[in-house]
Write a protein that holds these residues in place. Sequence first.
Motif, PDB file in Angstrom:
ATOM      1  N   GLU A  93      68.620  18.872  37.506  1.00 45.98           N
ATOM      2  CA  GLU A  93      67.781  20.003  37.106  1.00 45.98           C
ATOM      3  C   GLU A  93      66.761  19.558  36.056  1.00 45.98           C
ATOM      4  O   GLU A  93      65.566  19.841  36.183  1.00 45.98           O
ATOM      5  N   THR A  94      67.230  18.848  35.037  1.00 52.05           N
ATOM      6  CA  THR A  94      66.329  18.381  33.979  1.00 52.05           C
ATOM      7  C   THR A  94      65.272  17.439  34.546  1.00 52.05           C
ATOM      8  O   THR A  94      64.091  17.532  34.202  1.00 52.05           O
ATOM      9  N   GLY A  95      65.684  16.536  35.422  1.00 51.28           N
ATOM     10  CA  GLY A  95      64.738  15.600  36.029  1.00 51.28           C
ATOM     11  C   GLY A  95      63.697  16.304  36.868  1.00 51.28           C
ATOM     12  O   GLY A  95      62.501  15.982  36.803  1.00 51.28           O
ATOM     13  N   PHE A  96      64.122  17.285  37.661  1.00 54.49           N
ATOM     14  CA  PHE A  96      63.187  18.033  38.501  1.00 54.49           C
ATOM     15  C   PHE A  96      62.135  18.729  37.637  1.00 54.49           C
ATOM     16  O   PHE A  96      60.939  18.662  37.918  1.00 54.49           O
ATOM     17  N   VAL A  97      62.593  19.393  36.583  1.00 60.45           N
ATOM     18  CA  VAL A  97      61.658  20.108  35.717  1.00 60.45           C
ATOM     19  C   VAL A  97      60.750  19.119  34.987  1.00 60.45           C
ATOM     20  O   VAL A  97      59.543  19.345  34.871  1.00 60.45           O
ATOM     21  N   THR A  98      61.303  17.995  34.525  1.00 61.07           N
ATOM     22  CA  THR A  98      60.521  17.011  33.773  1.00 61.07           C
ATOM     23  C   THR A  98      59.509  16.282  34.650  1.00 61.07           C
ATOM     24  O   THR A  98      58.361  16.082  34.246  1.00 61.07           O
ATOM     25  N   VAL A  99      59.915  15.925  35.856  1.00 62.57           N
ATOM     26  CA  VAL A  99      59.052  15.114  36.725  1.00 62.57           C
ATOM     27  C   VAL A  99      58.099  15.958  37.572  1.00 62.57           C
ATOM     28  O   VAL A  99      56.974  15.534  37.836  1.00 62.57           O
TER      29      VAL A  99
END
Length: 193
Positions: free
Chosen positions: A154-160
Amino acid sequence: HERVAVPAMMGSHHAWCGAFAGALASAALPTDFPGRLGAGLVMTVIAARTAHGRCSPDIDLRGEGVCAHRRLFHWAPFLTAVATAFEAWIYYGWPSGDLLWPGALAVWAGWMAHLWGDFLFGQKTPTTTGPGIPIMSPYGPHHGLGWKVSTRWETGFVTVVVKPATVAAIAALLGVPALDILDRVGSALGHLS
């Protein structure tokens, strides 16, 4: 009532999705709209705020029946009808409503961004029939991808994906080409090393 803890998409991530939706919605402003830039930035903030917290579809966290979590307030047709009625009331009922309608559009954008996040990351809860959000009716089956919440994914999706897209949408609103911004950031980082 005893509150049941369920895994949930992080509020800040809902807010980022809302900011992206608000910046995109600001593209609907006519080019001759008074204060277009300021209105677009305000729309971005309103959508970010209505995508999470007490002003978001999660107002139903303590509800029951049709108002239970991820039922009526997570059903896109209901939220669209509410936003449309709100927008019509503002546009036709207020003396300067023709200048205030972007606020209603921003609220709708924030709500839809929240639903998008729950579609991607909404886990099955005691009040839902499955992961995601109801599509056909508030009591109908829930549909969504059911990606794990509060994880690196989730964090990666939002960050990237979401954060860079939000910056690019705001840059477009400001009239700065997104690639120009990325070049400037890259140059600045190059000078730091």
